[in-house]
Design a protein around this motif. Structure first.
Motif, PDB file in Angstrom:
ATOM      1  N   THR A 162       0.915  -1.212   0.111  1.00 23.40           N
ATOM      2  CA  THR A 162       0.024  -0.036  -0.069  1.00 23.40           C
ATOM      3  C   THR A 162       0.948   1.236  -0.004  1.00 23.40           C
ATOM      4  OG1 THR A 162      -1.903  -1.262   1.416  1.00 23.40           O
ATOM      5  CG2 THR A 162      -1.836   1.238   1.202  1.00 23.40           C
ATOM      6  N   ILE A 163       1.799   1.256   0.677  1.00 20.82           N
ATOM      7  CA  ILE A 163       2.741   2.434   0.830  1.00 20.82           C
ATOM      8  C   ILE A 163       3.459   2.653  -0.498  1.00 20.82           C
ATOM      9  CG2 ILE A 163       4.944   3.166   1.718  1.00 20.82           C
ATOM     10  CD1 ILE A 163       4.105   1.856   4.434  1.00 20.82           C
ATOM     11  N   ALA A 195       2.547   1.744  -3.565  1.00 24.28           N
ATOM     12  CA  ALA A 195       1.549   1.873  -4.369  1.00 24.28           C
ATOM     13  C   ALA A 195       0.794   3.446  -4.318  1.00 24.28           C
ATOM     14  CB  ALA A 195       0.186   1.068  -4.471  1.00 24.28           C
ATOM     15  N   LEU A 196       1.061   3.907  -2.954  1.00 22.38           N
ATOM     16  CA  LEU A 196       0.449   5.086  -2.869  1.00 22.38           C
ATOM     17  C   LEU A 196       1.591   6.091  -3.311  1.00 22.38           C
ATOM     18  CD1 LEU A 196      -1.142   5.067   0.512  1.00 22.38           C
ATOM     19  CD2 LEU A 196      -2.318   5.715  -1.738  1.00 22.38           C
ATOM     20  N   TRP A 197       2.999   5.948  -2.978  1.00 22.74           N
ATOM     21  CA  TRP A 197       4.074   6.737  -3.658  1.00 22.74           C
ATOM     22  C   TRP A 197       3.896   6.865  -5.007  1.00 22.74           C
ATOM     23  CZ3 TRP A 197       8.166   5.406  -6.370  1.00 22.74           C
ATOM     24  CH2 TRP A 197       9.146   6.350  -6.630  1.00 22.74           C
ATOM     25  N   ALA A 229       1.575   6.248  -7.077  1.00 18.45           N
ATOM     26  CA  ALA A 229       0.442   7.120  -7.579  1.00 18.45           C
ATOM     27  C   ALA A 229       0.952   8.555  -7.484  1.00 18.45           C
ATOM     28  CB  ALA A 229      -0.726   6.681  -7.000  1.00 18.45           C
ATOM     29  N   ARG A 230       1.320   9.045  -6.488  1.00 16.36           N
ATOM     30  CA  ARG A 230       1.589  10.359  -6.292  1.00 16.36           C
ATOM     31  C   ARG A 230       2.661  11.013  -6.848  1.00 16.36           C
ATOM     32  NH1 ARG A 230       2.937  14.990  -4.847  1.00 16.36           N
ATOM     33  NH2 ARG A 230       3.641  15.806  -2.911  1.00 16.36           N
ATOM     34  N   GLN A 231       3.760   9.949  -7.315  1.00 10.85           N
ATOM     35  CA  GLN A 231       4.966  10.449  -8.222  1.00 10.85           C
ATOM     36  C   GLN A 231       4.365  10.485  -9.512  1.00 10.85           C
ATOM     37  OE1 GLN A 231       6.912  11.511  -5.642  1.00 10.85           O
ATOM     38  NE2 GLN A 231       8.658  11.121  -7.165  1.00 10.85           N
ATOM     39  N   SER A 267       1.023  11.382 -10.456  1.00 12.77           N
ATOM     40  CA  SER A 267       0.184  12.232 -10.773  1.00 12.77           C
ATOM     41  C   SER A 267       1.236  13.581 -10.587  1.00 12.77           C
ATOM     42  CB  SER A 267      -0.536  12.439  -9.700  1.00 12.77           C
ATOM     43  OG  SER A 267      -0.116  12.628  -8.393  1.00 12.77           O
ATOM     44  N   ARG A 268       2.334  13.575  -9.931  1.00  9.71           N
ATOM     45  CA  ARG A 268       3.061  14.974  -9.767  1.00  9.71           C
ATOM     46  C   ARG A 268       3.873  15.343 -10.983  1.00  9.71           C
ATOM     47  NH1 ARG A 268       8.242  16.351  -8.399  1.00  9.71           N
ATOM     48  NH2 ARG A 268       8.834  13.890  -8.333  1.00  9.71           N
ATOM     49  N   GLY A 270       8.333   3.035   4.846  1.00 11.73           N
ATOM     50  CA  GLY A 270       7.770   4.370   5.193  1.00 11.73           C
ATOM     51  C   GLY A 270       8.821   5.292   5.548  1.00 11.73           C
ATOM     52  N   HIS A 291       9.622  13.174   1.055  1.00 10.43           N
ATOM     53  CA  HIS A 291       8.698  14.250   1.125  1.00 10.43           C
ATOM     54  C   HIS A 291       8.982  15.255   2.047  1.00 10.43           C
ATOM     55  CE1 HIS A 291       5.860  12.362  -1.567  1.00 10.43           C
ATOM     56  NE2 HIS A 291       5.949  11.154  -1.056  1.00 10.43           N
TER      57      HIS A 291
END
Length: 118
Positions: A12-13, A15-17, A19-21, A23-24, A75, A82
């Protein structure tokens, strides 16, 4: 016992990272391909231990106790990315500490941690 939850949290960590990268990094003025390949390579390294923890089967109790290290180290590495303003201060600990830990952790669990099926 702890390997599956640690694998899910780490995946999950990662995948979220990713997705954030993605989109950024997405913009219509700059090429998307090279940066997307960089994110895909990092995601592969980040998610490799999750695949090992989730798909390799039952582990010895000694190895199972250390499974939560994966989401904690991942994490901490993502949080460091960030929080740092300088690219060197963000990337160097990731390259020197987090990447080798994730690869060695995956190999140790894959090669030595499994319970024999005999």
């Amino acid at each position: 016992m702890l390997a599956r939850p640690a694998g899910y949290v780490g995946a999950t960590i990662a995948a979220l990272w990713a997705a954030r990268q993605v989109s950024r990094l997405y913009s219509l003025t700059e090429p998307f391909g090279p940066e997307f390949l960089n994110v895909a390579r990092n995601l592969g390294i980040f998610i490799l231990p999750a695949f090992v923890l989730l798909l390799a089967g039952p582990f010895r109790m000694w190895f199972d106790r250390f499974a939560p290290l994966y989401p904690l180290v991942l994490g901490a590495g993502v949080l460091n990315i960030h929080l740092q303003d300088d690219a060197l201060a963000a990337g160097l600990p990731l390259i020197v500490l987090v990447y080798p830990f994730l690869v060695i952790f995956s190999l140790a669990y894959l090669l030595r941690g499994r319970v024999s099926q005999a």
